[in-house]
Design an enzyme around this catalytic site. Structure first.
Site: not given
Ligand code: NAD
Ligand code: GLY
Length: 361
Positions: A119, A141, A183, A225, A235, A239, A243, A246, A250, A263
Site C-alpha cells: 500500500r 504520476k 518537453e 513543473k 490534476e 496541471r 499535457n 499529448h 498519445h 513519446h
Molecule cells: P525511456 O525510458 O524509454 O528511455 C528512452 C531510451 O533511452 C531507452 O532505450 C532507455 O533505455 C535509454 N536510456 C535511458 N537513459 C539512458 C542513458 N543515460 N544513456 C543511454 N541510454 C539511455 O523513455 P523516456 O523518454 O525517458 O520516457 C518516456 C516515458 O515517460 C513514457 O512511458 C511516458 O509515458 C512517460 N512519461 C511520464 C510522465 C510522468 O509525469 N510520469 C511524463 C512524461 C512522460
Molecule cells: N507530464 C504531465 C504531468 O506530469 O502532469
C-alpha cells in the site's frame, strides 16, 4: 560536483530536486533512504552504464536489483510483476526504498510499484534521459500502459527526492535527446515566453549537449513543473496544461505501436496540431505557429503526424484521453505563446480541419 537544488512544495510530501553534474559521485541519496533495504529498478541499457556508480553512492545496506527489458512495450502489468516478485522474494518490508534508475518508462513503473507495494513505500527518482529529468521524474504520476490506452493504470505517488545528473545524458542517443527537448520547449509554450526565447537562442548548444546550457534548461523546466504541480497535484485543473500536444501525441503513439514513435516525438507533432487548432481559433498568429515549428525543427523533432493516420484514427484514440469529461473531448491549446488553457471551446469542424489539413494554419 556542481549542483543546484529546487523544492517541489507539497506540504508533507515536499521533496528536493538536485540538478547538476557528477551527482552519482555523491552520497546525496543517503538521507532519503529510511529503512535498511533498497531495490534499484533499471533496464538492460541503463544498468550496465550507471548501476555500479549508483550502488557505490548508497550506504552499506541490503541492495537488490531488477533489470527490466528496455522499451515502452514492456511498460505493462506483466513486467511490473518482476518488481513485486523481487520485493517479495527478498522480503522487503514497508520501510524499503525503491530507486528508479532510467528514463520515464523505468520511472513510471518503479513509481507505480512503490505506490502499490504494501500500500505504498518510499521511492527515489534517478532519471537518466532528458525527458525524465525535465518531466516524468517530477510530480508523482506513476503507472503502466494497457493495450487499450497509454498510462491508463496508475497512481499519484511522490518521490522522496529526484537526482538529475546531467552527465548521464552523455550516453543518450541523439533521437532520445531530441525527444526530451520536446518537453523542454513545452514549458516555454505553455508558461514562459522568456524561456521560449532563451530556448530559441540556445537550441543549437542544447542539441550539441553543452552541459551548462542543459543544466539551465533542466532547472527551469523542473522549476515550472514544480510550480504547476504545487498548485494542482492531482490534476483537477491547471496541471493539465502540462499535457500540451499529448492528446494528439498519445493517439500517434498508440496508432503507430508503442515505441515506434518516441513519446517526445509524438508530443512534438501533437504540439504542432494544438498550435494549428489554436491558430484556427484566432488565438495564435501564423507567425506564432511558425515559431513553434521552427524551434521544434531546430530540436530535430517531427512536426507532422504520421502520413498513414486518418482523422478517424485520431478521433477514435483521442476519445480515451484522461482529459475527456462526460464524453466531451478537452484539449490543451495556446491563447498566446507562454499561455495555455484546457478547453472544449472548439468545434468538431475546426478540429477536423486540423486533422485533415495538408499544411498548417
Ligand atoms: P525511456 O525510458 O524509454 O528511455 C528512452 C531510451 O533511452 C531507452 O532505450 C532507455 O533505455 C535509454 N536510456 C535511458 N537513459 C539512458 C542513458 N543515460 N544513456 C543511454 N541510454 C539511455 O523513455 P523516456 O523518454 O525517458 O520516457 C518516456 C516515458 O515517460 C513514457 O512511458 C511516458 O509515458 C512517460 N512519461 C511520464 C510522465 C510522468 O509525469 N510520469 C511524463 C512524461 C512522460
Ligand atoms: N507530464 C504531465 C504531468 O506530469 O502532469
Amino acid at each position: 560536483m556542481t549542483q543546484q537544488t529546487l523544492n517541489v512544495d507539497l506540504g508533507d510530501r515536499s521533496y528536493p530536486i538536485f540538478v547538476g553534474k557528477d551527482l552519482f559521485l555523491s552520497s546525496m541519496l543517503a538521507p532519503y533512504i529510511r529503512g535498511n533495504q533498497v531495490l534499484i529498478v533499471s533496464n538492460s541499457t541503463v544498468a550496465p552504464l550507471y548501476m555500479d556508480a549508483l550502488r557505490a553512492a548508497l550506504p552499506d545496506i541490503q541492495i537488490d536489483e531488477v533489470i527490466l527489458p528496455d522499451g515502452e512495450e514492456y511498460k505493462n502489468l506483466t513486467y511490473l510483476n518482476a518488481v513485486y516478485d523481487e520485493l517479495l522474494t527478498k522480503k522487503h518490508n514497508r520501510t524499503t526504498t525503491l530507486i528508479a534508475l532510467g528514463g520515464g518508462v523505468v520511472g513510471d513503473m518503479t513509481g507505480y510499484a512503490a505506490a502499490s507495494y504494501q500500500r505504498g513505500v518510499n521511492f527515489i527518482q534517478v532519471p537518466t534521459t532528458l525527458l525524465s529529468q525535465v518531466d516524468s521524474s517530477v510530480g508523482g504520476k506513476t503507472g503502466v500502459n494497457h493495450p487499450l490506452g497509454k498510462n491508463m493504470i496508475g497512481a499519484f505517488h511522490q518521490p522522496q527526492v529526484v537526482l538529475a545528473s546531467v552527465d548521464a545524458l552523455e550516453t543518450l542517443p541523439d533521437r532520445e535527446l531530441s525527444a526530451g527537448l520536446a518537453e523542454v520547449v513545452k514549458y516555454g509554450f505553455i508558461y514562459d515566453e522568456a524561456f521560449l526565447c532563451w530556448l530559441e537562442e540556445n537550441m543549437a548548444d542544447l542539441v550539441a549537449r553543452d552541459s551548462g546550457k542543459l543544466s539551465q534548461a533542466i532547472y527551469r523546466s523542473c522549476e515550472i513543473k514544480a510550480e504547476v504541480v504545487a498548485q494542482d497535484e492531482r490534476e483537477g485543473g491547471i496541471r493539465a496544461i502540462l499535457n500540451l500536444g499529448h492528446t494528439f501525441g498519445h493517439a500517434i503513439e498508440a496508432n503507430q505501436g508503442y515505441g515506434n514513435w518516441l513519446h517526445g516525438e509524438a508530443v512534438a507533432a501533437g504540439t504542432m496540431m494544438a498550435a494549428d487548432l489554436s491558430c484556427r481559433l484566432g488565438w495564435l498568429t501564423r507567425d506564432d505557429v511558425k515559431r513553434v515549428e521552427s524551434v521544434l525543427l531546430a530540436a530535430n523533432l517531427p512536426v507532422r503526424p504520421p502520413q498513414d493516420m486518418s482523422a478517424a484514427d485520431f478521433i477514435e484514440l483521442m476519445s480515451v484521453d484522461k482529459k475527456v469529461l462526460d464524453g466531451q473531448l478537452r484539449l490543451v491549446l495556446l491563447k498566446g505563446l507562454g499561455e495555455a488553457v484546457v478547453t472544449e471551446e472548439f468545434s468538431a469542424d475546426l478540429l477536423q480541419e486540423t486533422l485533415t489539413a495538408d499544411s498548417y494554419c
